[in-house]
Design an enzyme around this catalytic site. Sequence first.
Site, PDB file in Angstrom:
ATOM      1  N   ASP A   8     -11.269   9.764  -5.114  1.00  0.00           N
ATOM      2  CA  ASP A   8      -9.579   9.993  -5.455  1.00  0.00           C
ATOM      3  C   ASP A   8     -10.057  10.136  -7.120  1.00  0.00           C
ATOM      4  O   ASP A   8     -11.147  10.104  -7.589  1.00  0.00           O
ATOM      5  CB  ASP A   8      -9.211   8.757  -5.246  1.00  0.00           C
ATOM      6  CG  ASP A   8      -7.878   8.624  -5.107  1.00  0.00           C
ATOM      7  OD1 ASP A   8      -7.035   9.393  -5.595  1.00  0.00           O
ATOM      8  OD2 ASP A   8      -7.289   7.227  -6.590  1.00  0.00           O
ATOM      9  N   ASP A  10      -6.778   9.256  -9.456  1.00  0.00           N
ATOM     10  CA  ASP A  10      -5.871   8.030 -10.262  1.00  0.00           C
ATOM     11  C   ASP A  10      -6.154   7.097 -10.117  1.00  0.00           C
ATOM     12  O   ASP A  10      -5.854   6.217  -8.745  1.00  0.00           O
ATOM     13  CB  ASP A  10      -4.313   8.527  -9.847  1.00  0.00           C
ATOM     14  CG  ASP A  10      -4.129   9.841  -9.462  1.00  0.00           C
ATOM     15  OD1 ASP A  10      -3.798   9.816 -11.450  1.00  0.00           O
ATOM     16  OD2 ASP A  10      -3.807  11.032  -9.174  1.00  0.00           O
TER      17      ASP A  10
END
Length: 221
Positions: A8, A10
Amino acid sequence: MIRAVLFDFDGLLADSEPLQKAAWRAYLRRAGHELSDELIERMFGLRLQESAALVRDALGLAAPIEQIMAERDAIFLASLAGRLQAMPGARAAVQATRRLGLRSALATSGHRRYIALALQELDLTDAFDAIVTGDMVPRGKPAPDIFLRAAAALEVAPGDCVVVEDAPHGVAAARAAGMQVVAIPNALTRRLDFRQADLVLPSLAAFHAWLARQLSGGAHA
């Protein structure tokens, strides 16, 4: 067998969530609203379009979703230069994945324009074998589309991928994709529910150590 790591972005590799939160607050103040912590928590891991729809419905905004997205995005993207920072251990974790002989992908809800700017800012532009952004798939997290497309781009079976996430929506998406998932909560997501994760670790450095043990045949953490 672990053949690939799907990261991922953020809140995991980029310390972007304070900037995202500030952009939402600035946008909503213009419209005469305040952003609650509860609403922020519901946004973690979502694409901008789902976040905009959530905010619009929760606060009863009259503006179209496309307008909300555009105005909030303008504030956020203008805030990146010189302010976006990597999370501790981000570069080392991504580089270590390659040194361990694994494929790697960025699998993020962020859209392409933002991710291109952010990767330049963090000097991670060439760090991944594949990049899948939220606007490249029909459905965002917690649907599995982003992770399944990343696995396909790497030509690795979903069951041979481990996903690294910081938010429950992403953990749910990885589980739906049939992938192993390691959660590394950050300061903003730490109190959320990570019971769906196979493993919860305190840092990217701890993930690197865990991954090296798995590949060497060591015991699971």
